[in-house]
Design a protein around this motif. Structure first.
Motif, short mmCIF file in Angstrom:
data_model
loop_
_atom_site.label_atom_id
_atom_site.label_comp_id
_atom_site.label_asym_id
_atom_site.label_seq_id
_atom_site.Cartn_x
_atom_site.Cartn_y
_atom_site.Cartn_z
N UNK A 312 -7.86 -8.08 18.22
CA UNK A 312 -7.41 -7.15 20.00
C UNK A 312 -8.02 -8.29 20.73
N UNK A 313 -9.30 -8.90 20.74
CA UNK A 313 -9.56 -9.86 21.47
C UNK A 313 -8.89 -10.98 21.68
N UNK A 314 -8.44 -11.69 20.70
CA UNK A 314 -7.45 -12.77 20.72
C UNK A 314 -6.42 -12.50 21.36
N UNK A 315 -5.57 -11.15 21.28
CA UNK A 315 -4.54 -10.78 21.75
C UNK A 315 -4.57 -10.36 23.15
N UNK A 316 -5.80 -10.16 23.66
CA UNK A 316 -5.90 -9.94 25.05
C UNK A 316 -5.86 -8.25 25.41
N UNK A 317 -5.91 -7.56 24.12
CA UNK A 317 -5.65 -6.00 24.39
C UNK A 317 -7.28 -5.46 24.70
N UNK A 318 -8.11 -6.23 24.65
CA UNK A 318 -9.39 -5.63 24.79
C UNK A 318 -10.41 -6.70 25.32
N UNK A 319 -11.19 -6.42 26.15
CA UNK A 319 -12.04 -7.72 26.68
C UNK A 319 -13.08 -7.91 25.59
N UNK A 320 -13.31 -9.26 25.63
CA UNK A 320 -14.43 -9.82 24.60
C UNK A 320 -15.85 -9.12 24.78
N UNK A 321 -16.32 -8.66 23.94
CA UNK A 321 -17.52 -7.85 23.90
C UNK A 321 -17.65 -6.51 24.22
N UNK A 322 -16.34 -5.95 24.62
CA UNK A 322 -16.20 -4.62 24.99
C UNK A 322 -16.73 -3.58 23.90
N UNK A 323 -16.24 -3.93 22.61
CA UNK A 323 -16.29 -3.16 21.42
C UNK A 323 -17.50 -3.80 20.72
N UNK A 324 -18.68 -2.92 20.38
CA UNK A 324 -19.83 -3.16 19.79
C UNK A 324 -19.76 -2.49 18.32
#
Length: 587
Positions: A312-324
């Protein structure tokens, strides 16, 4: 007396100065090990459990020197680090003078479904057949694999339908690590998006679907919390949204109710469907971050979720570090939402006093939405498929679908998606393949250990929220454990109460002492009904959280509906006239 006769006063002895500060000195070797393992990681208080896992996984156990070094590294009191480490079952703390444990640990599940499948004989066979200097054999609570009972965990490798021979072979072959994420067949991001996945998230972020529209759909579908409480999802959203930000979203993936494994199945089969629903929930409350709390018994899923988040982060669907993604450490009580939040903050998982509720004051003191894995899974699926078929699926006037974790004396244990309102008889016959060969239905648990126990004569009751309370039971997480005429119900009661006693966090006296006293009262052939009734009432009235409040349910069910069965198994019910102290034995 003249002044001349006065003697000189005796000088006050000076306090001897210390050569070092009070407390345990810092061990250079342990300090170097902590620095090597943690490196430049942030010394955040909420990451304490993660760092304890790093140390415990690397060394195999935690010494007091390790805890002292970690406390120094995180700038925390040693007492707080020690309290947290010793609270959780999956951390092995070795105190001064104690022998370090064997290099390999084998845990044998002793939950009810595994007990029915012979786990006690399995544990005894392993304990007598393996070298204790090489292998440590422990009892363990439910591992979330009741459909393949009995279950053993060899290192971090889980074996279903385990046997002494199978465990011994796994040890000899070095199969002691969790199965890799690649061993599971689930849609990766590209495949999921090709079928319309993450369309809901895009529609929310683009304004095509409003939060109010999504909440209305959830309300019309009748979606409720599917972790056990059954609270309407749209109302929980509204409570959190009404509070001033910043807000947090937390997903409870710590299903520890004996007999429950539905969330594991959804995460293994459709992790991106789950993640889309979780992200939609976080968007709905404008969350600052999304926290996933995963039970430690699911190590393969830890890798699966990390890979999916990275996609998801690599595809730009979610900001890096948003999901813990955070890892539990073996504590059933952390399924309670406030205890889960305490654990996320790096503390012992003890439930908070309420009010305030977590919707007002949750993670880091901020308004927090806590949802179950299956609950958010349905959000994405209902939006994609429409909610009308879901609503129409129920039976006997109920609406929706329920994910039943079916285990015990049935031919085909497993997780089955069935209509809400289905009866136990229908569930067993239509989905479970009927009763196991040679077994006849005697009783069943409709909602795991907490949900109470019902007789075969009530196997035509609709299974759903709000349909079982009149019978002293509830559906909870829909963990259905089926018992037969070959099962000792007194032993069942002792198994369940032993679980509650072991898993009590110890914070409140009614639960801490009540579970122990009730287990003692069930241990013999004479059961004092008056004492059991009083203990039950105290626990239900005064326990802080649902563990102590629900622990008496199976016992009360046996006393209500199984008196003749208990008598035939050698249990004599007596009623003492004296007012026994329900909390006797501890001030």
């Amino acid at each position: 007396m003249t002044p001349e006769t006065l003697t000189e006063p005796t000088p006050v002895a000076r306090r001897r100065s210390r050569s070092q500060l009070r407390g345990r000195p810092l061990d250079a070797e342990a300090w170097a090990e902590v620095q090597r393992l943690l490196g430049d990681a942030p010394a955040q208080r909420d990451l304490l459990l993660e760092y304890l896992h790093v140390l415990n996984d690397e060394v195999g156990y935690l010494t007091l020197a390790h805890l002292r070094a970690l406390a120094e590294w995180m700038r925390l009191p040693m007492a707080e680090v020690y309290e947290t480490a010793t609270f959780y079952a999956h951390f092995t703390v070795v105190r001064d003078g104690e022998t370090t444990p064997a290099a390999l640990t084998v845990r044998v599940c002793d939950s009810l479904s595994c007990q029915l499948a012979g786990s006690e004989a399995l544990r005894a066979g392993l304990a007598s057949g393996l070298d204790p200097a090489q292998v440590r054999v422990l009892r363990a609570p439910c591992m979330g694999r009741c459909d393949s009972a009995p279950v053993a965990e060899v290192g971090h490798c889980h074996l279903g339908h385990a046997s002494v021979e199978g465990v011994t072979a796994a040890i000899a072959e070095g199969h002691v690590h969790a199965a890799p994420a690649a061993s599971l067949d689930y849609p990766r991001l590209a495949e999921y998006r090709a079928s319309g996945g993450y369309g809901l998230l895009a529609a929310l972020e683009g304004g095509e679907v409003s939060i109010d529209d999504l909440a209305q759909m959830i309300e019309q579908a009748g979606l409720r919390g599917l972790g056990g409480a059954g609270f309407p999802t749209f109302r929980k959203w509204g409570f959190v949204r009404a509070e001033a930000g910043p807000r947090y979203c937390v997903i409870n993936a710590d299903e520890g109710e004996p007999g429950t494994f539905k969330d594991r199945c959804y995460l293994e089969r459709e992790p991106h469907t789950f993640l889309e629903g979780a992200l939609a929930s976080a968007h709905a409350i404008e969350a600052e971050a999304l926290y996933l709390y995963l039970r430690d018994e699911y190590p393969t899923l830890n890798d699966v979720l990390r890979e999916c988040i990275a996609e998801l982060e690599a595809a730009g669907l979610v900001a890096s570090g948003f999901i813990h993604l955070r890892r539990g450490a073996g504590a059933y009580i952390c399924g309670e939402e406030s205890a889960l939040i305490e654990s996320l903050e790096g503390k012992p998982g003890k439930p908070r006093q309420r009010p305030p509720f977590v919707a007002q004051c949750g993670l880091f003191g901020r308004p927090t939405l806590v949802n179950n894995v299956e609950t958010v899974y349905w959000i994405a699926r209902l939006h994609r498929e429409g909610h009308a078929p879901y609503v129409a699926a129920g039976r006997q006037g109920r609406q929706g679908l329920r994910s039943f974790s079916l285990s015990g004396r049935v031919r085909c244990p497993g997780m089955y998606l069935a209509p809400a309102g289905i009866t136990l008889n229908e569930l067993v016959e239509e989905y479970g393949g009927g009763m196991a060969e040679g077994h006849r239905l005697r009783a069943y648990l409709p909602g795991g250990a907490s949900g109470g126990i019902l007789p075969a004569s009530k196997a035509d009751l609709p299974l759903d929220f709000d349909t079982l309370q009149a019978h002293g039971c509830f559906i909870g997480s829909a963990a259905v454990v089926v018992l037969s005429d070959q099962d000792d119900l007194a032993a069942v009661a002792r198994n369940l109460m032993s679980f509650f006693m072991d898993e009590s966090c110890g914070q409140c006296t009614p639960c801490r002492v009540g579970t122990r006293q009730m287990l003692a009262a069930l241990s013999g052939d004479e059961w004092d009904e008056a004492l059991l009734a009083r203990l039950s009432q105290v626990m239900m009235d005064a326990s802080i959280c649902g563990l102590g409040q629900a622990a008496p349910n199976p016992v009360l069910g046996l006393l209500k509906d199984f008196r003749e069965t208990l008598a035939s198994s050698g249990v004599r019910l007596i009623a003492t006239s004296h007012a026994a102290d329900a909390t006797g034995g501890e001030a």
